[in-house]
Design a protein around this motif. Structure first.
Motif, PDB file in Angstrom:
ATOM      1  N   THR A 182      33.506  41.526  40.284  1.00  0.00           N
ATOM      2  CA  THR A 182      34.886  41.684  39.812  1.00  0.00           C
ATOM      3  C   THR A 182      35.501  40.326  39.491  1.00  0.00           C
ATOM      4  O   THR A 182      36.150  40.155  38.452  1.00  0.00           O
ATOM      5  CB  THR A 182      35.733  42.419  40.866  1.00  0.00           C
ATOM      6  OG1 THR A 182      35.109  43.661  41.175  1.00  0.00           O
ATOM      7  CG2 THR A 182      37.148  42.662  40.360  1.00  0.00           C
ATOM      8  N   ARG A 183      35.293  39.357  40.379  1.00  0.00           N
ATOM      9  CA  ARG A 183      35.837  38.013  40.171  1.00  0.00           C
ATOM     10  C   ARG A 183      35.233  37.384  38.912  1.00  0.00           C
ATOM     11  O   ARG A 183      35.944  36.817  38.091  1.00  0.00           O
ATOM     12  CB  ARG A 183      35.561  37.149  41.404  1.00  0.00           C
ATOM     13  CG  ARG A 183      36.238  35.788  41.350  1.00  0.00           C
ATOM     14  CD  ARG A 183      36.077  34.981  42.631  1.00  0.00           C
ATOM     15  NE  ARG A 183      34.672  34.756  42.961  1.00  0.00           N
ATOM     16  CZ  ARG A 183      34.027  35.317  43.996  1.00  0.00           C
ATOM     17  NH1 ARG A 183      34.663  36.142  44.805  1.00  0.00           N
ATOM     18  NH2 ARG A 183      32.758  35.050  44.239  1.00  0.00           N
ATOM     19  N   LEU A 184      33.924  37.487  38.741  1.00  0.00           N
ATOM     20  CA  LEU A 184      33.267  36.913  37.563  1.00  0.00           C
ATOM     21  C   LEU A 184      33.682  37.643  36.286  1.00  0.00           C
ATOM     22  O   LEU A 184      33.831  37.030  35.233  1.00  0.00           O
ATOM     23  CB  LEU A 184      31.748  36.957  37.728  1.00  0.00           C
ATOM     24  CG  LEU A 184      31.183  36.012  38.785  1.00  0.00           C
ATOM     25  CD1 LEU A 184      29.692  36.262  38.980  1.00  0.00           C
ATOM     26  CD2 LEU A 184      31.436  34.565  38.402  1.00  0.00           C
ATOM     27  N   ARG A 185      33.872  38.956  36.381  1.00  0.00           N
ATOM     28  CA  ARG A 185      34.281  39.724  35.205  1.00  0.00           C
ATOM     29  C   ARG A 185      35.662  39.286  34.739  1.00  0.00           C
ATOM     30  O   ARG A 185      35.889  39.096  33.549  1.00  0.00           O
ATOM     31  CB  ARG A 185      34.273  41.214  35.527  1.00  0.00           C
ATOM     32  CG  ARG A 185      34.655  42.061  34.322  1.00  0.00           C
ATOM     33  CD  ARG A 185      34.525  43.524  34.575  1.00  0.00           C
ATOM     34  NE  ARG A 185      35.235  43.917  35.782  1.00  0.00           N
ATOM     35  CZ  ARG A 185      35.165  45.107  36.330  1.00  0.00           C
ATOM     36  NH1 ARG A 185      34.400  46.036  35.794  1.00  0.00           N
ATOM     37  NH2 ARG A 185      35.836  45.400  37.413  1.00  0.00           N
ATOM     38  N   THR A 186      36.593  39.103  35.653  1.00  0.00           N
ATOM     39  CA  THR A 186      37.945  38.699  35.259  1.00  0.00           C
ATOM     40  C   THR A 186      37.970  37.253  34.785  1.00  0.00           C
ATOM     41  O   THR A 186      38.769  36.897  33.930  1.00  0.00           O
ATOM     42  CB  THR A 186      38.949  38.878  36.412  1.00  0.00           C
ATOM     43  OG1 THR A 186      38.496  38.149  37.543  1.00  0.00           O
ATOM     44  CG2 THR A 186      39.116  40.342  36.764  1.00  0.00           C
ATOM     45  N   ARG A 187      37.085  36.423  35.301  1.00  0.00           N
ATOM     46  CA  ARG A 187      37.023  35.027  34.875  1.00  0.00           C
ATOM     47  C   ARG A 187      36.519  34.914  33.440  1.00  0.00           C
ATOM     48  O   ARG A 187      36.966  34.061  32.689  1.00  0.00           O
ATOM     49  CB  ARG A 187      36.110  34.227  35.805  1.00  0.00           C
ATOM     50  CG  ARG A 187      36.133  32.732  35.502  1.00  0.00           C
ATOM     51  CD  ARG A 187      35.222  31.983  36.395  1.00  0.00           C
ATOM     52  NE  ARG A 187      33.839  32.281  35.979  1.00  0.00           N
ATOM     53  CZ  ARG A 187      32.766  31.820  36.573  1.00  0.00           C
ATOM     54  NH1 ARG A 187      32.887  31.087  37.644  1.00  0.00           N
ATOM     55  NH2 ARG A 187      31.565  32.113  36.137  1.00  0.00           N
ATOM     56  N   ASN A 188      35.610  35.793  33.038  1.00  0.00           N
ATOM     57  CA  ASN A 188      35.017  35.721  31.710  1.00  0.00           C
ATOM     58  C   ASN A 188      35.835  36.422  30.640  1.00  0.00           C
ATOM     59  O   ASN A 188      35.542  36.295  29.462  1.00  0.00           O
ATOM     60  CB  ASN A 188      33.602  36.318  31.725  1.00  0.00           C
ATOM     61  CG  ASN A 188      32.644  35.453  32.511  1.00  0.00           C
ATOM     62  OD1 ASN A 188      32.849  34.261  32.653  1.00  0.00           O
ATOM     63  ND2 ASN A 188      31.589  36.063  33.022  1.00  0.00           N
ATOM     64  N   GLN A 189      36.865  37.164  31.018  1.00  0.00           N
ATOM     65  CA  GLN A 189      37.693  37.842  30.029  1.00  0.00           C
ATOM     66  C   GLN A 189      38.619  36.835  29.374  1.00  0.00           C
ATOM     67  O   GLN A 189      39.095  35.900  30.021  1.00  0.00           O
ATOM     68  CB  GLN A 189      38.511  38.957  30.669  1.00  0.00           C
ATOM     69  CG  GLN A 189      37.666  40.133  31.107  1.00  0.00           C
ATOM     70  CD  GLN A 189      38.513  41.201  31.774  1.00  0.00           C
ATOM     71  OE1 GLN A 189      39.650  40.970  32.151  1.00  0.00           O
ATOM     72  NE2 GLN A 189      37.923  42.376  31.933  1.00  0.00           N
ATOM     73  N   PRO A 190      38.875  37.002  28.065  1.00  0.00           N
ATOM     74  CA  PRO A 190      39.782  36.078  27.392  1.00  0.00           C
ATOM     75  C   PRO A 190      41.181  36.214  27.967  1.00  0.00           C
ATOM     76  O   PRO A 190      41.611  37.300  28.326  1.00  0.00           O
ATOM     77  CB  PRO A 190      39.747  36.516  25.930  1.00  0.00           C
ATOM     78  CG  PRO A 190      39.226  37.903  25.952  1.00  0.00           C
ATOM     79  CD  PRO A 190      38.382  38.039  27.187  1.00  0.00           C
ATOM     80  N   THR A 191      41.847  35.094  28.071  1.00  0.00           N
ATOM     81  CA  THR A 191      43.201  35.110  28.622  1.00  0.00           C
ATOM     82  C   THR A 191      44.178  35.552  27.547  1.00  0.00           C
ATOM     83  O   THR A 191      44.018  35.250  26.371  1.00  0.00           O
ATOM     84  CB  THR A 191      43.606  33.712  29.130  1.00  0.00           C
ATOM     85  OG1 THR A 191      43.501  32.789  28.040  1.00  0.00           O
ATOM     86  CG2 THR A 191      42.713  33.266  30.261  1.00  0.00           C
ATOM     87  N   THR A 192      45.190  36.262  27.950  1.00  0.00           N
ATOM     88  CA  THR A 192      46.229  36.686  27.025  1.00  0.00           C
ATOM     89  C   THR A 192      47.332  35.648  27.034  1.00  0.00           C
ATOM     90  O   THR A 192      47.436  34.828  27.947  1.00  0.00           O
ATOM     91  CB  THR A 192      46.801  38.059  27.432  1.00  0.00           C
ATOM     92  OG1 THR A 192      47.313  37.949  28.763  1.00  0.00           O
ATOM     93  CG2 THR A 192      45.729  39.132  27.377  1.00  0.00           C
ATOM     94  N   ALA A 193      48.153  35.679  26.027  1.00  0.00           N
ATOM     95  CA  ALA A 193      49.254  34.734  25.939  1.00  0.00           C
ATOM     96  C   ALA A 193      50.212  34.960  27.111  1.00  0.00           C
ATOM     97  O   ALA A 193      50.449  36.085  27.526  1.00  0.00           O
ATOM     98  CB  ALA A 193      49.991  34.910  24.628  1.00  0.00           C
ATOM     99  N   THR A 194      50.748  33.886  27.611  1.00  0.00           N
ATOM    100  CA  THR A 194      51.696  33.967  28.709  1.00  0.00           C
ATOM    101  C   THR A 194      52.971  34.610  28.202  1.00  0.00           C
ATOM    102  O   THR A 194      53.515  34.190  27.181  1.00  0.00           O
ATOM    103  CB  THR A 194      52.015  32.553  29.241  1.00  0.00           C
ATOM    104  OG1 THR A 194      50.785  31.911  29.557  1.00  0.00           O
ATOM    105  CG2 THR A 194      52.916  32.608  30.447  1.00  0.00           C
TER     106      THR A 194
END
Length: 95
Positions: free
Chosen positions: A28-40
């Protein structure tokens, strides 16, 4: 990285991955780390400031457009008047 892919690569069942707390948290941690970040997201007070600023700029632009359209209409009128005026007589030197 997702659970089915890890299960295939590790040759284990999905059930095994979900039951193993340490592996589940790591995936779960690795999956969320590899997802592209959305604009703040913009803060509400900043958002309203931006809207007010853009609204003001839009009003100024509309005023400028109106002024330029009036100047263009006046120039077209002057051009039309000049085209309708007969040309002055040509100067011909005495012979």
């Amino acid at each position: 990285m997702n659970f089915p892919k890890v299960a295939r690569e590790g040759k284990v069942s999905l059930d095994f991955l979900y039951r193993n707390t340490e592996l589940r948290e790591m995936i779960t941690r690795l999956r969320t780390r590899n997802q592209p970040t959305t604009a703040t997201p913009i803060a509400t007070d900043t958002h309203s400031t931006i809207v007010l600023s853009l609204t003001r700029q839009l009003g100024e632009a509309k005023t400028e457009i109106t002024r330029l359209q009036a100047a263009l209409a006046a120039a077209h009128g002057e051009n039309l008047a000049l085209r309708r005026t007969p040309p002055p007589p040509r100067y011909e030197p005495a012979t």
